[in-house]
Design an enzyme around this catalytic site. Structure first.
Site, PDB file in Angstrom:
ATOM      1  N   ASP A 106       1.016   4.141  -3.166  1.00 19.17           N
ATOM      2  CA  ASP A 106       0.643   5.344  -2.714  1.00 19.17           C
ATOM      3  C   ASP A 106       1.460   6.403  -3.178  1.00 19.17           C
ATOM      4  O   ASP A 106       1.434   7.642  -3.722  1.00 19.17           O
ATOM      5  CB  ASP A 106       0.224   5.680  -1.152  1.00 19.17           C
ATOM      6  N   GLU A 141       0.910  -1.308   0.058  1.00 18.62           N
ATOM      7  CA  GLU A 141      -0.063  -0.063  -0.090  1.00 18.62           C
ATOM      8  C   GLU A 141       0.967   1.325   0.049  1.00 18.62           C
ATOM      9  O   GLU A 141       0.511   1.925  -0.912  1.00 18.62           O
ATOM     10  CB  GLU A 141      -1.057  -0.011   1.253  1.00 18.62           C
ATOM     11  N   SER A 170      -7.306   1.966  -3.606  1.00 18.49           N
ATOM     12  CA  SER A 170      -6.193   2.262  -3.256  1.00 18.49           C
ATOM     13  C   SER A 170      -4.985   2.840  -4.219  1.00 18.49           C
ATOM     14  O   SER A 170      -4.285   3.699  -4.238  1.00 18.49           O
ATOM     15  CB  SER A 170      -5.466   1.144  -2.587  1.00 18.49           C
TER      16      SER A 170
END
Ligand SMILES: *[C@@H]1O[C@H](CO)[C@@H](O)[C@H](O)[C@H]1NC(C)=O
Length: 570
Positions: free
Chosen positions: A296, A292, A488
């Site tokens: 990001d 993640e 995400s």
């Protein structure tokens, strides 16, 4: 008669020995939490940290102002508050803070102020004292799937004399399940695959897009799909941040590899700054990288070309997931490193939290937004079943997407774009439909008819607000390249678009966009590509369907950069 008289006499004696107990009333209670079991009373000498959220001087006034400064037709548009102006609304009144402090001192409890406006206190006390203070029994609850335990209760009381002075005490009734992160599918032969098909171009929304983008998405695909510029931003005062939780670490070497492969036109040394909250860190051992956190940082540094970008690592020095979510916002409100855009790809199911907890969180987003920060969240990856796929009979809205002050981002895929089936959307059970979207929600509901009737709250705030590609995103992770799917992918990428628009606004001396939704639902609407196909199944239904206009699958749609820039007045 005798036992009764004896009992009264004993009470009278007791009253002389200890200070008279205040009258108490149940302040909050909740139903049994899904997926947890109560394993018995918490041991009385275990120390727990609780936070007391005091009532504010004028939260209703702040709310009115927050909408006013975010509404393009208002004379006040873009006049974001200073921290001092904000504090005047948020701080507790003198009467409130002295009433709460007197209660604590009566119980010999010391407190620490933990929010910039002084509205939140932290106390650390043994369970026995917490049980007495809040007239409750804290128990150890165990999360069945993960075995994770936490000390919580199902109801607590506060003195009736403090009603109106205390909003909530937490963590008390929150049952936060472990966060889910996207899965990484490694592939070794990407370059060969890409070379084969790279020659062909397809046309999307009037722009040429390499057909390789139908296989995997890279930053350059996103530039082609949405018309996002590759030229670097020019404003040093611009900023974009992504939050990191649950010890997901963003790896610099993976970022370098990613930029070398997918943004060969910019220096591969381009990177992010680290900020930390609650003892957060960001170790750089390659194997400790988080999927993640890498996703990001790679889709902010790699898409918001030239925009100063931060990774904010929130550590575990807080009592639960909700506390960390509040701590990062208080940290940013206080400054001095407040970003103009914040993207978060973590979240909750609304029913993990209580109304007052989610309200507290939403109030924090309102505060940060009124200072000029745009706040984006991924909508969740379980369709109408919430943040992840799970069994359910009624739809599970996600949090904090239900908060009107965040911009919730859903996912699309393919060309022409269609809703990604995992993209969470629906209606909050906690927040009513805000006026900026009431016409859209009414129009959607009238087309929906009786479909899914009884499975969702038709008077709630609808989400997501917008959407963005979210399937087959190339990332570098632990020295390998491969793909991830999820909202995400969508939130940091959409955040990068907003950061690039801010860059142009700052360059011409205009205010940054700040709280986005009133803009998106008014002048920004025509700059979004309406996505009209696909649905988000869950809870043994087909979920909702995307269609003309706003829908709780893809929101208002995906960005058209040039049109959004014009709509923003840049
Ligand atoms: C539905 O939403 C409204 C508005 O937020 C709220 O007042 C109501 O309690 C909700 N109903 C349920 C059953 O959650």
């Amino acid at each position: 008669m005798f036992p009764r008289a004896f009992f009264l006499a004993a009470l009278a004696l007791g009253a002389a020995a200890v200070p008279s107990r205040r009258a108490m009333a149940v302040h909050e209670s909740r139903a049994d939490p899904r997926g947890f079991v109560n394993t018995g009373a918490a041991s009385s000498d275990t120390e727990i940290t609780l936070r007391i959220q005091m009532a504010h001087t004028n939260m209703a006034g702040l709310e009115e102002l927050a909408y006013d400064i975010a509404t393009p037709s208002s004379a006040n548009y873009g006049n974001h508050l200073t921290v001092d102006e904000l504090t005047d609304f948020v701080k507790p009144t003198e009467a409130t803070s002295s009433a709460v402090l007197e209660w604590l001192s009566e119980n010999n409890i010391e407190s620490t102020v933990i929010s910039p406006a002084g509205d939140t206190l932290s106390i650390t006390i043994p369970v026995s004292q917490a049980n007495e203070l809040l007239d409750t029994t804290f128990s150890v609850f165990s999360h069945l799937d993960s075995g994770k335990t936490m000390i919580r209760t199902l109801a607590y009381s506060i003195p009736t004399s403090l009603q109106g002075h205390i909003d909530l005490v937490y963590p008390t009734l929150s049952f936060v399940r472990p966060q889910a992160i996207p899965k990484f599918t490694s592939h070794k032969s990407r370059r060969e695959v890409k070379r084969d098909i790279e020659q062909r171009m397809i046309v999307h929304e009037g722009r040429a897009v390499p057909s390789s983008c139908t296989e995997t998405i890279t930053p350059t695909c996103l530039q082609d799909i949405y018309g996002i510029p590759s030229a670097p931003g020019t404003q040093a005062s611009n900023s974009l941040a992504v939050s990191g939780f649950i010890e997901q670490f963003a790896n610099q070497a993976d970022l370098k590899e990613f930029l070398t492969s997918f943004r060969p036109d910019i220096p591969s040394s381009t990177t992010f700054k680290l900020q930390t909250v609650d003892g957060g860190s960001n170790p750089q051992t390659r194997s400790e990288a988080g999927i993640e956190a890498n996703l990001d940082t790679q889709y902010t540094v790699g898409v918001a070309t030239g925009v100063p970008t931060s990774f904010i690592s929130v550590g575990e020095n807080n009592a639960d997931g909700l506390d960390g979510f509040l701590d990062i916002i208080n940290f940013l409100i206080k400054g001095p490193t407040r970003p103009l855009v914040l993207s978060t790809s973590y979240g909750f199911d609304e029913d993990e939290l209580t109304l007052s907890e989610v309200t507290s969180l939403c109030n924090a987003y309102m505060q940060l937004g009124s200072l000029g920060t745009s706040i984006l969240f991924s909508s969740g990856d379980g369709g109408v079943s919430g943040s992840q796929s799970q069994s359910c009979t009624t739809f599970i809205p996600t949090a904090p997407s239900g908060c009107p002050f965040v911009t919730s981002v859903g996912a699309t895929q393919g060309f022409p774009e269609t809703a990604a089936s995992f993209s969470s959307g629906g209606f909050s059970n906690f927040f009513p439909t805000p006026s900026f979207q009431s016409a859209d929600v009414a129009s959607f509901l009238s087309k929906l008819g009786n479909t899914n009737s009884g499975k969702f709250n038709a008077s709630g705030r609808g989400f997501p607000d917008v959407s963005f590609q979210g399937v087959n995103f190339e990332i570098a992770f632990d020295t390998e390249e491969g793909t991830v799917d999820g909202t995400s992918c969508s939130s940091p990428s959409f955040a990068s678009v907003i950061a690039l628009i801010n860059d142009k606004l700052l360059a011409q001396g205009s205010s940054p966009l700040g709280f986005l939704n009133p803009f998106l639902y008014s002048t920004g609407r025509s700059a979004l590509n309406d996505i009209t196909s696909g649905d988000n199944p869950g809870c043994n239904t087909n979920g909702f369907s995307a269609g003309t206009g706003w829908d709780p699958v893809t929101g208002l749609g995906t960005p058209n950069f040039a049109a959004l820039l014009a709509a923003a007045g840049a």
